[in-house]
Design a protein around this motif. Structure first.
Motif, PDB file in Angstrom:
ATOM      1  N   VAL A  25       0.873  -1.171   0.000  1.00 45.04           N
ATOM      2  CA  VAL A  25       0.000   0.000   0.000  1.00 45.04           C
ATOM      3  C   VAL A  25       0.907   1.216   0.000  1.00 45.04           C
ATOM      4  N   HIS A  26       0.620   2.154  -0.871  1.00 45.79           N
ATOM      5  CA  HIS A  26       1.485   3.325  -1.012  1.00 45.79           C
ATOM      6  C   HIS A  26       0.637   4.594  -0.933  1.00 45.79           C
ATOM      7  N   LEU A  27       1.139   5.574  -0.207  1.00 48.50           N
ATOM      8  CA  LEU A  27       0.468   6.867  -0.116  1.00 48.50           C
ATOM      9  C   LEU A  27       1.439   7.909  -0.635  1.00 48.50           C
ATOM     10  N   GLY A  28       0.963   8.777  -1.518  1.00 50.41           N
ATOM     11  CA  GLY A  28       1.866   9.783  -2.077  1.00 50.41           C
ATOM     12  C   GLY A  28       1.270  11.175  -2.036  1.00 50.41           C
ATOM     13  N   ASN A  29       2.150  12.150  -1.899  1.00 49.27           N
ATOM     14  CA  ASN A  29       1.723  13.546  -1.922  1.00 49.27           C
ATOM     15  C   ASN A  29       2.785  14.324  -2.669  1.00 49.27           C
ATOM     16  N   TYR A  30       2.346  15.140  -3.628  1.00 50.70           N
ATOM     17  CA  TYR A  30       3.302  15.914  -4.419  1.00 50.70           C
ATOM     18  C   TYR A  30       2.845  17.355  -4.499  1.00 50.70           C
ATOM     19  N   ASN A  31       3.777  18.282  -4.278  1.00 46.21           N
ATOM     20  CA  ASN A  31       3.483  19.716  -4.360  1.00 46.21           C
ATOM     21  C   ASN A  31       4.531  20.383  -5.227  1.00 46.21           C
ATOM     22  N   TYR A  32       4.040  21.156  -6.186  1.00 46.07           N
ATOM     23  CA  TYR A  32       4.956  21.897  -7.048  1.00 46.07           C
ATOM     24  C   TYR A  32       4.563  23.361  -6.980  1.00 46.07           C
ATOM     25  N   ASP A  33       5.541  24.211  -6.768  1.00 46.26           N
ATOM     26  CA  ASP A  33       5.304  25.649  -6.730  1.00 46.26           C
ATOM     27  C   ASP A  33       6.385  26.328  -7.551  1.00 46.26           C
ATOM     28  N   ALA A  34       5.972  27.228  -8.427  1.00 50.15           N
ATOM     29  CA  ALA A  34       6.959  27.959  -9.221  1.00 50.15           C
ATOM     30  C   ALA A  34       6.495  29.390  -9.401  1.00 50.15           C
ATOM     31  N   GLU A  35       7.451  30.300  -9.522  1.00 53.08           N
ATOM     32  CA  GLU A  35       7.102  31.695  -9.797  1.00 53.08           C
ATOM     33  C   GLU A  35       7.916  32.220 -10.963  1.00 53.08           C
ATOM     34  N   TYR A  36       7.260  33.024 -11.778  1.00 57.14           N
ATOM     35  CA  TYR A  36       7.898  33.612 -12.955  1.00 57.14           C
ATOM     36  C   TYR A  36       7.719  35.118 -12.904  1.00 57.14           C
ATOM     37  N   PRO A  37       8.820  35.865 -12.854  1.00 56.59           N
ATOM     38  CA  PRO A  37       8.670  37.322 -12.892  1.00 56.59           C
ATOM     39  C   PRO A  37       8.486  37.817 -14.327  1.00 56.59           C
ATOM     40  N   PHE A  38       7.281  38.249 -14.655  1.00 58.45           N
ATOM     41  CA  PHE A  38       7.046  38.848 -15.969  1.00 58.45           C
ATOM     42  C   PHE A  38       7.074  40.356 -15.811  1.00 58.45           C
ATOM     43  N   ALA A  39       7.105  41.059 -16.934  1.00 66.05           N
ATOM     44  CA  ALA A  39       7.207  42.507 -16.880  1.00 66.05           C
ATOM     45  C   ALA A  39       5.984  43.101 -16.181  1.00 66.05           C
ATOM     46  N   ALA A  40       4.795  42.528 -16.452  1.00 67.21           N
ATOM     47  CA  ALA A  40       3.569  43.119 -15.927  1.00 67.21           C
ATOM     48  C   ALA A  40       3.240  42.621 -14.518  1.00 67.21           C
ATOM     49  N   ALA A  41       3.568  41.358 -14.226  1.00 68.16           N
ATOM     50  CA  ALA A  41       3.183  40.799 -12.943  1.00 68.16           C
ATOM     51  C   ALA A  41       4.026  39.573 -12.649  1.00 68.16           C
ATOM     52  N   ILE A  42       3.992  39.147 -11.380  1.00 70.75           N
ATOM     53  CA  ILE A  42       4.648  37.883 -11.035  1.00 70.75           C
ATOM     54  C   ILE A  42       3.601  36.781 -11.171  1.00 70.75           C
ATOM     55  N   ASN A  43       3.957  35.764 -11.939  1.00 68.05           N
ATOM     56  CA  ASN A  43       3.021  34.680 -12.193  1.00 68.05           C
ATOM     57  C   ASN A  43       3.385  33.472 -11.356  1.00 68.05           C
ATOM     58  N   ARG A  44       2.374  32.790 -10.877  1.00 72.66           N
ATOM     59  CA  ARG A  44       2.610  31.626 -10.019  1.00 72.66           C
ATOM     60  C   ARG A  44       1.957  30.381 -10.609  1.00 72.66           C
ATOM     61  N   ASP A  45       2.701  29.296 -10.532  1.00 70.57           N
ATOM     62  CA  ASP A  45       2.259  28.022 -11.080  1.00 70.57           C
ATOM     63  C   ASP A  45       2.236  27.022  -9.929  1.00 70.57           C
ATOM     64  N   GLU A  46       1.150  26.276  -9.798  1.00 72.14           N
ATOM     65  CA  GLU A  46       1.078  25.307  -8.701  1.00 72.14           C
ATOM     66  C   GLU A  46       0.517  23.985  -9.196  1.00 72.14           C
ATOM     67  N   ALA A  47       0.996  22.923  -8.642  1.00 74.43           N
ATOM     68  CA  ALA A  47       0.377  21.619  -8.879  1.00 74.43           C
ATOM     69  C   ALA A  47       0.322  20.883  -7.555  1.00 74.43           C
ATOM     70  N   ARG A  48      -0.771  20.179  -7.340  1.00 71.67           N
ATOM     71  CA  ARG A  48      -0.946  19.406  -6.106  1.00 71.67           C
ATOM     72  C   ARG A  48      -1.464  18.032  -6.481  1.00 71.67           C
ATOM     73  N   ALA A  49      -0.933  17.013  -5.837  1.00 77.66           N
ATOM     74  CA  ALA A  49      -1.450  15.668  -6.094  1.00 77.66           C
ATOM     75  C   ALA A  49      -1.454  14.859  -4.814  1.00 77.66           C
ATOM     76  N   ASN A  50      -2.556  14.170  -4.588  1.00 76.62           N
ATOM     77  CA  ASN A  50      -2.654  13.193  -3.503  1.00 76.62           C
ATOM     78  C   ASN A  50      -3.094  11.890  -4.133  1.00 76.62           C
ATOM     79  N   TRP A  51      -2.452  10.820  -3.756  1.00 74.53           N
ATOM     80  CA  TRP A  51      -2.880   9.542  -4.319  1.00 74.53           C
ATOM     81  C   TRP A  51      -2.534   8.396  -3.387  1.00 74.53           C
ATOM     82  N   TRP A  52      -3.189   7.286  -3.611  1.00 74.71           N
ATOM     83  CA  TRP A  52      -2.798   6.055  -2.928  1.00 74.71           C
ATOM     84  C   TRP A  52      -2.868   4.919  -3.922  1.00 74.71           C
ATOM     85  N   SER A  53      -2.133   3.888  -3.655  1.00 71.61           N
ATOM     86  CA  SER A  53      -2.201   2.724  -4.525  1.00 71.61           C
ATOM     87  C   SER A  53      -2.109   1.470  -3.667  1.00 71.61           C
ATOM     88  N   ALA A  54      -2.681   0.405  -4.181  1.00 73.86           N
ATOM     89  CA  ALA A  54      -2.628  -0.885  -3.490  1.00 73.86           C
ATOM     90  C   ALA A  54      -2.310  -1.952  -4.515  1.00 73.86           C
TER      91      ALA A  54
END
Lengths: 652, 184
Positions: A303-332
Motif C-alpha cells: 500500500v502506497h500513499l503519495g503527496n506531491y506539491n509543485y510551486d513555481a514563480e515567474y517574474p514577468f514585466a507586468a506581474a509575477i506569475n505563479r504556477d502550482e500543482a498538487r497531487a494526492n494519491w494512494w495505490s494498493a
C-alpha cells in the motif's frame, strides 16, 4: 527468547519436528534435512534476481557510486550503455535508446524506490537529478532494466525501469556520515544510520541537506539585457527517509523538498530578475507485506500513499506569475507467486491507484488574475499475469500480459515475451518482444495559462511503444565479459508539444510514428593489480516524419576505469569516467558532439574517515544540451565547466 | 527567496525522531538476525560438509568462503566462522570480485541480483577448483554449482552436477537426494 525465535519454534513444530531441537543457538545446530524444513520469513525471497530478468539489466552498486564519485542517480545511470543525461538548469533528464525529448520530464521512464513507483502523477515526472526524492547516499544499488516493462508495472515503463534499492538496517548496522564541499559554494551533509534491535526490528533512518549558491551565468541570447544572470543558479534540498522492517512487514517513509532558482528566463519571463524558481515537495509512505500461504504459494502486498506539491514563480514585466500543482494519491497492489506446477513459476497480481486530487493552478499574484483553476480525480486499475517456464534445461521462456484501464485512457494490453537460451555455460542469448504505454497526464491534458503560452488537449490518446530486441551475453573467462544488443522500436501516438498555428499557443498532440533502431555493445575486463576497465558503444537512429529526432545522439561511447591509486596505500582508489556523445539535433539547430572526463580519487578508509576528491569535466569543455521551446530564445544550453567536490565520509 | 526558517523547522522535525532512534538500545546482529538469512547461512555451512574435494582439489590449511558484495547473509554466516568443515577451519571473507580476491577463495557465495559476479565466478570455476554457490531461482542454470532459493517458505537448493564436475568437485549422494532439481 525473542518473538522471532518463538515463531521459528512454532514453525518447526508445525513441520513435524520436535521444537526441542531449537536450543539457544536457534538453527545453527540443525541437520541439513531439518534445516530444509524450517519455515523462513523475510522479503528477500521476492527479490527478482536480475540474471533471470527478461531484459539486459545493469546494476550500479554503492561501491561504484563511491569510486566514480557519482553525485546523482542520472550520473550513476549514465555509466550504463546507451544512457545519457541532459539538463536545463531546472531539472535533469535521462535519455535511453536515443530518446529524450527536450521539455519532457522523463515521462517514459519509470523510477521505483525499493519497488514502489515514484513518478509523480501530474507530470508523470521521473526525477533522477538533485530533485529526486531520495539521496544517493541511501542507495545500496541502482538497477536499470532497459526496454518496455509495462507488463509488470503499467504506464510509463516505455524505455526502462530504474529501481533504487536502499540500504536496510541490518546491512548498515551502524552510522555513516558524509560531508561534501564543492565549487559554487556547494555544501552537503548526509547522515544514515541503521541497525537491528534485540527484539528483531530492523530500522534505518537518513537525512541529507544540500545547498549550492552557483555561479553567475552568461547567456549570449540575452546580450541585449546584459547577458549575465547574477546568482540565479541556486539550489537547495532537504531529504529524509525512515524504514523499519519487522517480521514480514516493512514500513518506509520518505520526504523531500528541492528548491531551484532558474537563470534561463524560461517561458519569456524577465531575464536576470530574481524570483524565478521552482520547488518540488514529495512525501511517500509505503507499507509492504510478504508471506507464505502454502508450500507452493507466496503472497506480497503493498500500500502506497503519495503527496506531491509543485510551486513555481515567474517574474514577468507586468506581474509575477505563479504556477502550482498538487497531487494526492494512494495505490494498493497484491501479488501471488505460485510454483506448484513443475517447470513453471506463475505470478498473478492486481494494482489499483486512486488519484484523489490532481490540481493545477496558474495566476498572476499582483494584481491577482486567475488563469487556471483545474482539479480532477482519477483511477487506474491493472491486472497482470506472468509465467516463467523452463521449457528445457537450457531454455527459459518468460511470458507476461498486463491489462490496464485508467480514467484518461481506454483499456490497454501490454504483453511481453522473452526466450532465454544458454547453449553453453559462458553464453546467454535472449530474444525479447514487448509493448508498453503511457496515458496522457494531467499536465498534458489540462494545463493552460489563459492564452499566454499554452493550452490543454483532452483529446489526447495514450502513446504506445512496440519493442523487439535480441541480446547476447558472453563470459569467456573469469575476468572478462561481453554484451551485445540489437533493438528496434516504434512509438505510435507519441505525445509531444507543438505550436498551434491558429493561435500560436503550445499544445500537446499525438504525433506521427517514431521509428528507431539501435545497437549496443559493452565489455568489461579485470586486469592484474585490481584494475577494471569497462567500455560501451551505442549506435542509434531515431526518426520521425520531420527527420532525425531531437536530442538523440547517433553514437554514445563510455569508458570507465577504476583501480588502486598508486602510492596512496592499500585501499585507496582511482576512478576515471569518460563519456563521449556525437552531435545532436536541437529544435532549431544542433549541439556539437563532445567527450568529457571525470576523475575521482579516494583515500583508504581509516578510523578518522575516508577522503575523496572528484573532478568533473576535467578538460573544462564547453558543451551544450538541446532544450525545449519554453526556453526560447535559448535553443541549446551550456553545461557546467570544470567542477570539483571534496568529500569526507565516516562509518561508525 | 529560500526560506531558511522553514528549512530549519523541517530539519528539526526530521532530526528529532532520528535522535530518538539513535538513543535506542544498540543494535545487536549476532543474537537474533532475520530468520531466512540465518537458515540460509546454516544450510550453506551444512552443504560444505557434503562436498567432496579430491586430493588435488583440497584446500591446504583452511577452507575460505568468500561473499561477493556481501549484505545480510554474510553477517549471518559469520556465526559459522572457524567451525570445522571436513577437518579445515572455515574462513569467511567479504570480497569485491577482483581477480586477486577471487584467487584466494575455495568457495564463493553470490547473493541475489549480481549476474555479472556469478558469470565471472562460474567462468573461473571451469579452470580451477572453486565451489560456486549463488542465490536465485535460476542460479544453477547460470553456472552456479549450488543454487539457493526460497520456495514455499522453505529454503531449497538446486545442484548443477556438470559444473561441479568441471571444477573437479563432487556432491555426496545425500546432497543429490535432498536437492530440489538436478541440472547436468
Amino acid at each position: 527468547m525473542g518473538i522471532r525465535q518463538a515463531l521459528l519454534r512454532v514453525a518447526i513444530a508445525a513441520a513435524g519436528l520436535p521444537a526441542v531441537a531449537l536450543a539457544d543457538n536457534a538453527v545453527s545446530g540443525l541437520s541439513l534435512e531439518d534445516l530444509l524444513k524450517v519455515e523462513v520469513s523475510g522479503a528477500s525471497r521476492y527479490a527478482q534476481p536480475l540474471a533471470e530478468a527478461p531484459s539486459t539489466a545493469t546494476v550500479v552498486p554503492a561501491e561504484d557510486i563511491r569510486r566514480f564519485g557519482f553525485r546523482d542517480m542520472g550520473e550513476a545511470l549514465q555509466s550504463a550503455r546507451g544512457v545519457y543525461t541532459s539538463q536545463d538548469r531546472a531539472y535533469s533528464y535521462l535519455g535511453v535508446r536515443g530518446f529524450s525529448r527536450p521539455g519532457d520530464y522523463n515521462t517514459r521512464l519509470l523510477v521505483l524506490v525499493d519497488g514502489a513507483r515514484i513518478n509523480n502523477p501530474v507530470y508523470d515526472q521521473a526525477m533522477t537529478g538533485n530533485e529526486a526524492p531520495i539521496d544517493l547516499d541511501w542507495v545500496k544499488r541502482l538497477e536499470f532494466v532497459p526496454g518496455p516493462s509495462s507488463v509488470s508495472y503499467g504506464g510509463n515503463a516505455l524505455f526502462g525501469v530504474v529501481n533504487a534499492v536502499l540500504w536496510t538496517g541490518s546491512e548498515l548496522n551502524g552510522t555513516r556520515i558524509a560531508v561534501d564541499a564543492g565549487d559554487g559554494r556547494m555544501g552537503k551533509f548526509s547522515l544514515l544510520s541503521g541497525g537491528r534491535t534485540a527484539n528483531g526490528l530492523a530500522w534505518v533512518a537518513g537525512v541529507a541537506a544540500y545547498g549550492r549558491r552557483g555561479e553567475d551565468l552568461h547567456f549570449p541570447e540575452y546580450a541585449a539585457s546584459g547577458g549575465i544572470a547574477h546568482g540565479l543558479d541556486r539550489e537547495r534540498y532537504l531529504k529524509g527517509m525512515f524504514k523499519a522492517e519487522w517480521e514480514s512487514w516493512q514500513l518506509a517513509a520518505n520526504f523531500s523538498e528541492r528548491r531551484k532558482s532558474v537563470p534561463t528566463a524560461y517561458y519569456s519571463s524577465v531575464f536576470d530578475r530574481p524570483g524565478n524558481y521552482n520547488i518540488d515537495r514529495e512525501l511517500h509512505l509505503d507499507l509492504t507485506h510478504a508471506s507464505t500461504l502454502s508450500p507452493s504459494l507466496d503472497q506480497q502486498a503493498r500500500v502506497h500513499l503519495g503527496n506531491y506539491n509543485y510551486d513555481a514563480e515567474y517574474p514577468f514585466a507586468a506581474a509575477i506569475n505563479r504556477d502550482e500543482a498538487r497531487a494526492n494519491w494512494w495505490s494498493a497492489e497484491y501479488q501471488l507467486i505460485w510454483s506448484g506446477l513443475r517447470k513453471h513459476r506463475v505470478l498473478v497480481g492486481a494494482e489499483v491507484r486512486r488519484y484523489s486530487r490532481l490540481s493545477q493552478r496558474n495566476f498572476d499574484i499582483n494584481p491577482y488574475n486567475s488563469k487556471l483553476e483545474d482539479t480532477h480525480d482519477g483511477n487506474a486499475v491493472g491486472i497482470f499475469i506472468q509465467d516463467e517456464w523452463r521449457i528445457a534445461p537450457r531454455w527459459l521462456a518468460n511470458l507476461g500480459l498486463r491489462i490496464d484501464r485508467q480514467t484518461t485512457a481506454p483499456t490497454i494490453a501490454s504483453p511481453r515475451m522473452a526466450l532465454i537460451w544458454r547453449p553453453r555455460d559462458d553464453l546467454t542469448l535472449k530474444a525479447i518482444g514487448g509493448r508498453a504505454f503511457r496515458a496522457p497526464n494531467d499536465y498534458e491534458r489540462h494545463y493552460a495559462d489563459g492564452g499566454d503560452s499554452q493550452k490543454g488537449n483532452t483529446e489526447l490518446r495514450p502513446e504506445r511503444i512496440r519493442t523487439r530486441e535480441i541480446a547476447l551475453d558472453y563470459t569467456p573467462t573469469a575476468s572478462s565479459r561481453l554484451g551485445l544488443s540489437h533493438y528496434w522500436y516504434t512509438i505510435r501516438d507519441l505525445i509531444d508539444l507543438e505550436t498551434d498555428p491558429a493561435d500560436d499557443l503550445s499544445v500537446f498532440r499525438n504525433q506521427a510514428p517514431v521509428r528507431a533502431e539501435g545497437l549496443e555493445v559493452d565489455g568489461e575486463i579485470l586486469l592484474a593489480g585490481g584494475w577494471r576497465v569497462r567500455g560501451s558503444m551505442a549506435w542509434q537512429r531515431v526518426t520521425q516524419d520531420t527527420g532525425d529526432a531531437v536530442n538523440s545522439p547517433g553514437r554514445l561511447g563510455k569508458l570507465l576505469i577504476d583501480g588502486p591509486l598508486p602510492l596512496a596505500g592499500e585501499g585507496a582508489t582511482l576512478g576515471l569516467n569518460l563519456q563521449a556523445m556525437s552531435a545532436r539535433r536541437s529544435l532549431l539547430g544542433r549541439a556539437a558532439g563532445h567527450v568529457t572526463g571525470d576523475l575521482t580519487l579516494r583515500s583508504r578508509s581509516t578510523t578518522s574517515g575516508t577522503w575523496s576528491l572528484g573532478l568533473y569535466n576535467i578538460g573544462d569543455l564547453r558543451y551544450r544540451d538541446p532544450v525545449g521551446n519554453e526556453q526560447a530564445p535559448i535553443d541549446t544550453l551550456l553545461r557546467d565547466g570544470r567542477q570539483w567536490r571534496l568529500r569526507w565520509e565516516l562509518a561508525l | 527567496m529560500f526560506s531558511r526558517m522553514r528549512l530549519r523547522r523541517i530539519a528539526g522535525a526530521l532530526l528529532a525522531p532520528l535522535a530518538l532512534l539513535l538513543a535506542l538500545p544498540s543494535p545487536s546482529v549476532a543474537a537474533e538476525s532475520a530468520a531466512d538469512t540465518e537458515v540460509k547461512a546454516a544450510v550453506i555451512y551444512n552443504l560444505l560438509l557434503f562436498i567432496h574435494w579430491s586430493k588435488e582439489t583440497a584446500p591446504p590449511k583452511r577452507l575460505r568462503l568468500c561473499v561477493v558484495d556481501g549484505g545480510e547473509l554474510s553477517t549471518s554466516l559469520r556465526q559459522h566462522e572457524n567451525k570445522t568443515v571436513q577437518g579445515w577451519p572455515l574462513d569467511i571473507r567479504r570480497i569485491a570480485a577482483t581477480p586477486e580476491e577471487l584467487s584466494s577463495c575455495n568457495v564463493i557465495l553470490i547473493e541475489a541480483g549480481n549476474p555479472s559476479a556469478l558469470a565471472r565466478a562460474a567462468a573461473l570455476s571451469r579452470s580451477r577448483p572453486l565451489l560456486v554457490i549463488a542465490e536465485g531461482a535460476t542460479a544453477a542454470e547460470h553456472g552456479a554449482m549450488i543454487g539457493l532459493r526460497v520456495e514455499g517458505g522453505r529454503v531449497v537448493f538446486d545442484i548443477n552436477t556438470g559444473a561441479l564436475a568441471k571444477s573437479g568437485l563432487a556432491a555426496s549422494s545425500k546432497l543429490l537426494r535432498l536437492a530440489r532439481t538436478l541440472i547436468d
